[in-house]
Design an enzyme around this catalytic site. Structure first.
Site, PDB file in Angstrom:
ATOM      1  N   TYR A  18      54.317  33.515  31.688  1.00  8.86           N
ATOM      2  CA  TYR A  18      54.004  33.009  33.023  1.00  8.86           C
ATOM      3  C   TYR A  18      54.579  31.616  33.299  1.00  8.86           C
ATOM      4  CZ  TYR A  18      50.482  36.713  32.868  1.00  8.86           C
ATOM      5  OH  TYR A  18      49.837  37.922  32.752  1.00  8.86           O
ATOM      6  N   HIS A  23      53.466  31.103  40.466  1.00  8.16           N
ATOM      7  CA  HIS A  23      52.017  30.885  40.387  1.00  8.16           C
ATOM      8  C   HIS A  23      51.659  29.702  39.484  1.00  8.16           C
ATOM      9  CE1 HIS A  23      48.588  32.658  42.176  1.00  8.16           C
ATOM     10  NE2 HIS A  23      48.192  33.465  41.223  1.00  8.16           N
ATOM     11  N   TYR A  75      43.019  31.835  32.792  1.00  4.89           N
ATOM     12  CA  TYR A  75      43.834  32.620  33.727  1.00  4.89           C
ATOM     13  C   TYR A  75      43.387  32.295  35.150  1.00  4.89           C
ATOM     14  CZ  TYR A  75      45.990  34.982  29.821  1.00  4.89           C
ATOM     15  OH  TYR A  75      46.684  35.222  28.663  1.00  4.89           O
ATOM     16  N   ASN A  77      42.601  33.679  38.008  1.00  4.83           N
ATOM     17  CA  ASN A  77      41.499  34.222  38.802  1.00  4.83           C
ATOM     18  C   ASN A  77      40.115  33.775  38.356  1.00  4.83           C
ATOM     19  OD1 ASN A  77      43.596  35.479  40.086  1.00  4.83           O
ATOM     20  ND2 ASN A  77      42.972  37.569  39.591  1.00  4.83           N
TER      21      ASN A  77
END
Length: 196
Positions: A18, A23, A75, A77
């Site tokens: 990531y 993001h 993470y 969320n």
């Protein structure tokens, strides 16, 4: 003794897969700030990462203000779990919290700093608002552009070459904005940085 502490949290997802995604621009700002502090303190005392409240944390001083930089490892969320724990652990007033994160509603490279506001559909911010029970805390939004195709695929994709050049400059401007926030106040920062 009254000791002012500011908590700056960059949002993103942990792990190499990531690291360069849209993001993760919040993480990139924290990493860039860390590098700047290391250069500043070279040969004196390098700030070190510690793991606190499910986050990587760096504690240092900036313009005579105690600063905590954090990257939640929960993470995106579930960012609220780490942020709420950090706020409680370090007894940070919400006015001295600033969340740095990506926003698909802004063009690539646009910065917006606000004293409060909705989550705008950003799931990390939604989690933080739910955990803190309020929308009244500062945030620095970094534009990553409108999604092309699926939202999840888009935010987890990397920037194009041209976008990467733009976002590198944007990270530098984000650091300048955060420095102004620390030195002055949020209204000064908004007036100076809420434009292209």
């Amino acid at each position: 003794m009254d000791r002012k502490v500011k908590l700056i949290v960059g949002l993103g997802n942990p792990g190499a897969r990531y690291a360069d995604t849209k993001h993760n621009v919040g993480f990139r700002v924290i990493d860039a700030l860390y590098e700047e502090f290391c250069e500043r303190d070279s040969g004196v005392l390098r700030p070190t990462h510690t793991s606190v409240c499910n986050a990587l944390v760096i504690q240092t001083t900036w313009h005579e203000t105690s600063i905590i930089l954090a990257k939640p490892m929960t993470y995106m969320n579930n960012s609220g779990a780490a942020v709420a724990a950090l706020v409680k652990r370090f007894e940070v007033p919400l006015a001295d919290l600033c969340i740095v994160y990506d926003d698909v509603h802004l063009d690539v490279g646009v910065l917006r700093i606000r004293q409060k506001g909705s989550d705008g559909g950003q799931k990390g911010m939604k989690s933080i608002i739910q955990r803190l029970g309020t929308t009244a805390f500062p945030r620095l939004r970094i534009g990553i552009g409108e999604p092309v195709g699926d939202l999840v695929d888009y935010v987890l994709s990397e920037f194009s070459e041209d976008e990467e050049i733009e976002i590198t400059h944007t990270v530098d401007r984000a650091i300048d904005a955060l420095e102004t926030l620390v030195k002055d106040d949020i209204l000064t920062t908004m007036n100076q940085f809420n434009r292209r």
